[in-house]
Scaffold this motif. Structure first.
Motif, PDB file in Angstrom:
ATOM      1  N   ILE A  41      49.814  46.380  48.014  1.00 27.63           N
ATOM      2  CA  ILE A  41      49.536  46.024  46.695  1.00 27.63           C
ATOM      3  C   ILE A  41      50.004  44.583  46.797  1.00 27.63           C
ATOM      4  N   VAL A  42      49.051  43.714  46.606  1.00 31.59           N
ATOM      5  CA  VAL A  42      49.378  42.228  46.360  1.00 31.59           C
ATOM      6  C   VAL A  42      49.209  41.887  44.992  1.00 31.59           C
ATOM      7  N   ALA A  43      50.036  41.575  44.152  1.00 35.58           N
ATOM      8  CA  ALA A  43      49.723  41.293  42.951  1.00 35.58           C
ATOM      9  C   ALA A  43      49.842  39.736  42.664  1.00 35.58           C
ATOM     10  N   HIS A  44      49.175  39.027  41.702  1.00 39.75           N
ATOM     11  CA  HIS A  44      49.100  37.726  41.647  1.00 39.75           C
ATOM     12  C   HIS A  44      49.182  37.414  39.960  1.00 39.75           C
ATOM     13  N   ALA A  45      49.425  36.325  39.822  1.00 43.99           N
ATOM     14  CA  ALA A  45      49.369  35.660  38.400  1.00 43.99           C
ATOM     15  C   ALA A  45      48.680  34.386  38.384  1.00 43.99           C
ATOM     16  N   GLN A  46      48.319  34.115  37.059  1.00 47.96           N
ATOM     17  CA  GLN A  46      47.658  32.719  37.122  1.00 47.96           C
ATOM     18  C   GLN A  46      47.754  32.158  35.560  1.00 47.96           C
ATOM     19  N   GLN A  47      48.369  31.188  35.297  1.00 47.67           N
ATOM     20  CA  GLN A  47      48.828  30.527  34.042  1.00 47.67           C
ATOM     21  C   GLN A  47      49.319  31.750  33.171  1.00 47.67           C
ATOM     22  N   ASP A  48      50.217  32.519  33.522  1.00 41.14           N
ATOM     23  CA  ASP A  48      50.677  33.717  32.876  1.00 41.14           C
ATOM     24  C   ASP A  48      52.067  33.357  32.105  1.00 41.14           C
ATOM     25  N   ALA A  49      52.621  32.296  32.610  1.00 42.57           N
ATOM     26  CA  ALA A  49      53.958  32.054  32.071  1.00 42.57           C
ATOM     27  C   ALA A  49      54.190  30.713  31.552  1.00 42.57           C
ATOM     28  N   SER A  50      55.396  30.348  30.875  1.00 43.60           N
ATOM     29  CA  SER A  50      55.470  29.035  30.416  1.00 43.60           C
ATOM     30  C   SER A  50      57.149  28.805  30.939  1.00 43.60           C
ATOM     31  N   ALA A  68      46.330  38.260  30.233  1.00 38.34           N
ATOM     32  CA  ALA A  68      47.428  37.090  30.200  1.00 38.34           C
ATOM     33  C   ALA A  68      48.718  37.721  30.031  1.00 38.34           C
ATOM     34  N   GLY A  69      49.637  37.459  31.004  1.00 38.78           N
ATOM     35  CA  GLY A  69      50.853  37.879  30.794  1.00 38.78           C
ATOM     36  C   GLY A  69      51.177  39.338  30.677  1.00 38.78           C
ATOM     37  N   SER A  70      50.040  40.315  31.264  1.00 39.80           N
ATOM     38  CA  SER A  70      50.233  41.731  30.915  1.00 39.80           C
ATOM     39  C   SER A  70      50.201  42.363  32.375  1.00 39.80           C
ATOM     40  N   ALA A  71      51.104  43.383  32.229  1.00 40.50           N
ATOM     41  CA  ALA A  71      50.966  44.452  33.433  1.00 40.50           C
ATOM     42  C   ALA A  71      50.387  45.721  33.168  1.00 40.50           C
ATOM     43  N   GLY A  72      49.951  45.874  32.004  1.00 42.44           N
ATOM     44  CA  GLY A  72      49.242  46.929  31.530  1.00 42.44           C
ATOM     45  C   GLY A  72      47.968  47.412  32.306  1.00 42.44           C
ATOM     46  N   LEU A  73      47.733  48.758  32.481  1.00 44.64           N
ATOM     47  CA  LEU A  73      46.565  49.394  33.213  1.00 44.64           C
ATOM     48  C   LEU A  73      45.853  50.023  32.280  1.00 44.64           C
ATOM     49  N   THR A  74      44.254  49.782  32.399  1.00 47.85           N
ATOM     50  CA  THR A  74      43.391  50.313  31.310  1.00 47.85           C
ATOM     51  C   THR A  74      42.840  51.621  31.818  1.00 47.85           C
ATOM     52  N   GLY A  75      42.064  52.315  31.034  1.00 47.36           N
ATOM     53  CA  GLY A  75      41.571  53.706  31.528  1.00 47.36           C
ATOM     54  C   GLY A  75      40.711  53.368  32.849  1.00 47.36           C
ATOM     55  N   ASN A  76      39.809  52.324  32.995  1.00 45.38           N
ATOM     56  CA  ASN A  76      39.158  51.952  34.039  1.00 45.38           C
ATOM     57  C   ASN A  76      40.102  52.165  35.439  1.00 45.38           C
ATOM     58  N   ASP A  77      41.415  51.269  35.077  1.00 50.89           N
ATOM     59  CA  ASP A  77      42.345  50.950  36.155  1.00 50.89           C
ATOM     60  C   ASP A  77      42.645  52.455  36.670  1.00 50.89           C
ATOM     61  N   PHE A  78      43.117  53.454  35.719  1.00 56.28           N
ATOM     62  CA  PHE A  78      43.555  54.599  36.259  1.00 56.28           C
ATOM     63  C   PHE A  78      42.651  55.331  37.140  1.00 56.28           C
ATOM     64  N   ALA A  79      41.263  55.205  36.717  1.00 52.83           N
ATOM     65  CA  ALA A  79      40.300  55.652  37.453  1.00 52.83           C
ATOM     66  C   ALA A  79      40.028  55.295  38.720  1.00 52.83           C
ATOM     67  N   ILE A  80      40.170  54.000  38.874  1.00 57.16           N
ATOM     68  CA  ILE A  80      40.161  53.236  40.246  1.00 57.16           C
ATOM     69  C   ILE A  80      41.232  53.698  41.148  1.00 57.16           C
ATOM     70  N   LEU A  81      42.377  53.722  40.647  1.00 61.55           N
ATOM     71  CA  LEU A  81      43.660  54.130  41.241  1.00 61.55           C
ATOM     72  C   LEU A  81      43.561  55.720  41.798  1.00 61.55           C
ATOM     73  N   GLN A  82      43.099  56.436  40.803  1.00 59.62           N
ATOM     74  CA  GLN A  82      42.697  57.944  41.257  1.00 59.62           C
ATOM     75  C   GLN A  82      42.129  58.081  42.489  1.00 59.62           C
ATOM     76  N   LYS A  83      40.824  57.133  42.531  1.00 58.25           N
ATOM     77  CA  LYS A  83      40.126  57.112  43.891  1.00 58.25           C
ATOM     78  C   LYS A  83      40.904  56.608  44.962  1.00 58.25           C
ATOM     79  N   VAL A  84      41.780  55.626  44.785  1.00 53.85           N
ATOM     80  CA  VAL A  84      42.632  55.114  45.895  1.00 53.85           C
ATOM     81  C   VAL A  84      43.604  56.121  46.384  1.00 53.85           C
ATOM     82  N   ALA A  85      44.182  56.846  45.483  1.00 55.53           N
ATOM     83  CA  ALA A  85      45.004  58.064  45.727  1.00 55.53           C
ATOM     84  C   ALA A  85      44.454  58.921  46.594  1.00 55.53           C
ATOM     85  N   GLU A  86      43.104  59.433  46.199  1.00 58.36           N
ATOM     86  CA  GLU A  86      42.506  60.507  47.057  1.00 58.36           C
ATOM     87  C   GLU A  86      42.117  59.952  48.322  1.00 58.36           C
TER      88      GLU A  86
END
Length: 162
Positions: A85-94, A56-74
């Protein structure tokens, strides 16, 4: 604290022609499009290759995300594909008004798209081969009446155009 809810099974991948129409247009794609004759069909195709989930409200990437993005880059480097990249939000703001909430949700989406794009650049994807879009909360893939559905809609979808 309990672990975050797991997203439901991903939605089925759309046909490449429909994904291309959705990615190229800021408005929702038509529900029914006449197929193009094979002689004039585009030679490029879009494939959804990954989905990154966010808190919620975050744009932080995790270790798993880095591994996925490494494969995308390859994959991108071996095919010289364009990454969308199409980014979405859901009930992340007030906010005090619907306009404030919409602007804040858009900003969360924008930060998510940029986080993914910047990591891909760090992994060697040329910046001119990346298109990052903020879709805010306008296109939920999952129902929005449960915590699980809301969490699943906090995402960045990654497509490769070959």
């Amino acid at each position: 604290p309990s672990p975050p809810p797991q997203p439901p099974n991903p939605r089925p991948v759309l046909p490449p022609a429909k994904m291309a129409a959705m990615a190229a247009s800021p408005a929702p794609a038509p529900t029914a499009a006449a197929p193009m004759p094979a002689a004039v069909a585009p030679s490029r195709s879009n494939q959804q290759v990954a989905v990154i989930q966010f808190g919620a409200g975050s744009a932080g990437l995790t270790g798993n995300d880095f591994a996925i993005l490494q494969k995308v880059a390859e994959i991108q480097r071996s095919n010289r594909a364009t990454v969308r990249i199409v980014a979405h939000a859901q009930q992340d703001a007030s906010g005090a008004s619907p306009d404030q909430v919409a602007r804040a949700s858009y900003e969360v989406s924008r930060q998510r798209a940029l986080a993914v794009a910047n990591q891909l650049v760090r992994l060697g994807v040329p910046a001119n081969r990346i298109v990052a879009e903020a879709a805010s909360d306008a296109d939920p893939a999952y129902e929005t009446t449960s915590a699980r559905g809301v969490a699943a809609n906090r995402r960045a979808e990654i497509f490769l155009e070959f």
